[in-house]
Design an enzyme around this catalytic site. Structure first.
Site, PDB file in Angstrom:
ATOM      1  N   TRP A 239      29.308  16.344 -48.869  1.00  0.00           N
ATOM      2  CA  TRP A 239      28.180  15.721 -49.573  1.00  0.00           C
ATOM      3  C   TRP A 239      28.381  15.758 -51.084  1.00  0.00           C
ATOM      4  CZ3 TRP A 239      27.851  19.569 -45.916  1.00  0.00           C
ATOM      5  CH2 TRP A 239      27.748  20.875 -46.383  1.00  0.00           C
ATOM      6  N   ARG A 240      29.474  16.379 -51.509  1.00  0.00           N
ATOM      7  CA  ARG A 240      29.753  16.348 -52.950  1.00  0.00           C
ATOM      8  C   ARG A 240      30.671  15.187 -53.305  1.00  0.00           C
ATOM      9  NH1 ARG A 240      29.971  22.770 -54.322  1.00  0.00           N
ATOM     10  NH2 ARG A 240      27.704  22.992 -54.381  1.00  0.00           N
TER      11      ARG A 240
ATOM     12  N   GLU B 295      20.869  18.257 -47.803  1.00  0.00           N
ATOM     13  CA  GLU B 295      19.937  19.288 -48.255  1.00  0.00           C
ATOM     14  C   GLU B 295      19.016  19.744 -47.126  1.00  0.00           C
ATOM     15  OE1 GLU B 295      20.076  21.055 -50.823  1.00  0.00           O
ATOM     16  OE2 GLU B 295      21.525  19.908 -51.972  1.00  0.00           O
TER      17      GLU B 295
ATOM     18  N   THR C  33      20.520  27.102 -42.965  1.00  0.00           N
ATOM     19  CA  THR C  33      21.753  27.032 -42.177  1.00  0.00           C
ATOM     20  C   THR C  33      22.967  27.144 -43.097  1.00  0.00           C
ATOM     21  OG1 THR C  33      20.554  25.529 -40.724  1.00  0.00           O
ATOM     22  CG2 THR C  33      22.913  25.685 -40.370  1.00  0.00           C
TER      23      THR C  33
ATOM     24  N   TYR D  29      12.003  21.843 -53.551  1.00  0.00           N
ATOM     25  CA  TYR D  29      13.443  22.082 -53.680  1.00  0.00           C
ATOM     26  C   TYR D  29      14.255  20.827 -53.340  1.00  0.00           C
ATOM     27  CZ  TYR D  29      18.156  23.266 -52.564  1.00  0.00           C
ATOM     28  OH  TYR D  29      19.523  23.234 -52.529  1.00  0.00           O
TER      29      TYR D  29
ATOM     30  N   ASP E  21      15.627  27.447 -54.899  1.00  0.00           N
ATOM     31  CA  ASP E  21      15.617  28.047 -53.558  1.00  0.00           C
ATOM     32  C   ASP E  21      15.845  29.557 -53.705  1.00  0.00           C
ATOM     33  OD1 ASP E  21      18.255  28.299 -54.174  1.00  0.00           O
ATOM     34  OD2 ASP E  21      19.025  27.312 -52.360  1.00  0.00           O
TER      35      ASP E  21
ATOM     36  N   CYS F  76      26.797  35.844 -57.195  1.00  0.00           N
ATOM     37  CA  CYS F  76      25.589  36.661 -57.383  1.00  0.00           C
ATOM     38  C   CYS F  76      24.910  36.838 -56.023  1.00  0.00           C
ATOM     39  CB  CYS F  76      24.659  35.984 -58.388  1.00  0.00           C
ATOM     40  SG  CYS F  76      23.404  37.096 -59.030  1.00  0.00           S
TER      41      CYS F  76
ATOM     42  N   CYS G 105      29.868  40.785 -60.414  1.00  0.00           N
ATOM     43  CA  CYS G 105      29.555  40.513 -61.825  1.00  0.00           C
ATOM     44  C   CYS G 105      30.812  40.311 -62.665  1.00  0.00           C
ATOM     45  CB  CYS G 105      28.722  41.650 -62.398  1.00  0.00           C
ATOM     46  SG  CYS G 105      27.145  41.852 -61.546  1.00  0.00           S
TER      47      CYS G 105
ATOM     48  N   CYS H 236      31.702  36.770 -62.869  1.00  0.00           N
ATOM     49  CA  CYS H 236      30.567  35.868 -63.117  1.00  0.00           C
ATOM     50  C   CYS H 236      30.686  35.142 -64.457  1.00  0.00           C
ATOM     51  CB  CYS H 236      29.276  36.684 -63.079  1.00  0.00           C
ATOM     52  SG  CYS H 236      27.841  35.659 -63.390  1.00  0.00           S
TER      53      CYS H 236
ATOM     54  N   CYS I 299      23.682  37.829 -69.061  1.00  0.00           N
ATOM     55  CA  CYS I 299      22.853  38.294 -67.948  1.00  0.00           C
ATOM     56  C   CYS I 299      22.201  39.623 -68.312  1.00  0.00           C
ATOM     57  CB  CYS I 299      23.708  38.444 -66.695  1.00  0.00           C
ATOM     58  SG  CYS I 299      22.804  39.210 -65.331  1.00  0.00           S
TER      59      CYS I 299
HETATM   60 FE1  SF4 Z   1      24.434  37.952 -60.985  1.00  0.00          FE
HETATM   61 FE2  SF4 Z   1      24.202  38.727 -63.524  1.00  0.00          FE
HETATM   62 FE3  SF4 Z   1      26.054  39.821 -61.978  1.00  0.00          FE
HETATM   63 FE4  SF4 Z   1      26.265  37.290 -62.761  1.00  0.00          FE
HETATM   64  S1  SF4 Z   1      26.339  39.085 -64.051  1.00  0.00           S
HETATM   65  S2  SF4 Z   1      26.647  38.100 -60.719  1.00  0.00           S
HETATM   66  S3  SF4 Z   1      24.138  36.630 -62.766  1.00  0.00           S
HETATM   67  S4  SF4 Z   1      23.861  39.968 -61.712  1.00  0.00           S
END
Ligand code: SF4
Length: 353
Positions: free
Chosen positions: A26-27, A39, A45, A122, A140, A194, A201, A204, A210
């Protein structure tokens, strides 16, 4: 809502998404109908489960028109195994409305799209941002988790009113140039990095912005207090066959859980039951059984979001059937394969094959 790192957050997120995004069918489209279908399927699911269903579904119903007027039994068969069948019925009702009221063009504004059956805030935001490039929020559970950590939002996400706070947070952060990538980036970040437990993290893209990472309390967020009670119901299931090897099946009512799907007769076992379940089965369905061929054919639990069925399945031979109830019928195995059946019934069928 003020957040000083908003530009950097959005830039890093969108860049990460464009580099790391999962290649999903779907992308590869910007057709709002196809994105809508994806969606709806993705609600409750997993992505891996949805992919083959999505491909099969769009092959069968490539246009809004083809889905709008498909027979419901055929539609449920296409959805068989995905669960939450009201999603399929609502999708069809919404699609029909688009065909008839909007000249087969999915509305491109929140006001109209939100009025369609089964389209919640959503789904509306996801379709509008991904297909129409509109800066609309799509919040969501994944998105709430990421933002509760990144922005240190400590409201209880189990309360419906909290969603508003997260919608405002997305409105504040969203990339107006690439809103679809931004929203999908948040969804992917929640799914891949996350995660509910042990967020990764160190990988991330928004770690530097964050707040939970800086405070070291990511594992305590989001706050979620309300526990949804899961009710247990015990059933004796009667897998009854006649002398021609056909099985007795029952169509569920056309409203409520698993509406219009087919099942082997189920007798609820409760403290109030006065009759033996085998007697109740014979009385309710106007049949006589000769004997239990196997009174322990299969025992299993099937967990829905709000209840659990504890199933004890019995194989019985039916020697007489008079005046079957309207929604009850004998079917051969070949015919059963054409009927829409929910997952717990497919489990039983598997044992019979
Ligand atoms: Fe989640 Fe913050 Fe960790 Fe990123 S840095 S994975 S946003 S808790």
């Amino acid at each position: 809502m003020e957040y000083q790192y908003k530009e950097l957050f959005r830039q890093n997120l969108v860049e990460w998404f464009n580099k790391e995004k999962r290649d999903l069918p779907w992308r590869r489209t910007s057709d709002p109908y196809k994105i809508w279908v994806s969606e709806v399927m993705l609600q409750q699911t997993r992505v891996d489960t949805v992919i083959p269903y999505y491909n099969r579904f769009l092959k069968k119903y490539p246009t809004l028109q083809s889905l709008a007027y498909a027979p419901q039994e055929e539609l449920l068969k296409m959805w068989e195994g995905l669960g939450y069948y009201s999603r399929a019925r609502n999708l069809q009702a919404g699609v029909k409305e688009v065909v008839e009221k909007y000249d087969a063009k999915v509305p491109d504004n929140r006001h109209d799209i939100s009025k369609l059956k089964g389209v919640g805030p959503y789904t509306a935001g996801a379709v509008l941002s991904i297909a129409y490039n509109k800066a609309e929020h799509a919040v969501d559970g994944n998105v709430m988790r990421v933002l509760s950590r990144a922005l240190h939002i400590k409201e209880d996400i189990a309360l419906p009113k909290t969603r508003k706070i997260f919608e405002q947070a997305v409105d504040m952060l969203i990339d107006p140039q690439r809103p679809g990538d931004f929203n999908q980036g948040l969804m992917d970040l929640g799914a891949m990095i996350c995660t509910p437990t042990s967020p990764k993290c160190l990988l991330c893209p928004v770690r530097d912005y964050c707040i939970a990472f800086q405070e070291g309390d990511a594992d305590q967020l989001p706050i979620k207090t309300k526990k949804i009670k899961n009710k247990k119901i015990k059933y004796d299931v009667y897998v009854g066959y006649d002398e021609n090897g056909r099985y007795l099946l029952e169509k569920r009512p056309d409203e409520g859980l698993l509406a219009n799907m087919w099942q082997f007769p189920m007798i609820e076992i409760s403290k109030e039951s006065v009759l033996k379940s085998s007697d109740e089965f014979q009385l309710n369905y106007n049949v006589d059984i000769m004997d239990f061929v196997n009174d322990n054919l299969l025992t299993f639990k099937h967990v829905f979001s709000h209840l659990t069925w504890e199933m004890n399945c019995n194989l019985v031979k039916i020697v007489k059937a008079t005046d079957l109830p309207e929604n009850v019928c004998f079917y051969s195995k070949e015919q059963i394969n054409q009927l829409p059946m929910p997952v717990p019934m497919l489990k039983i069928l598997n044992v019979l094959n």
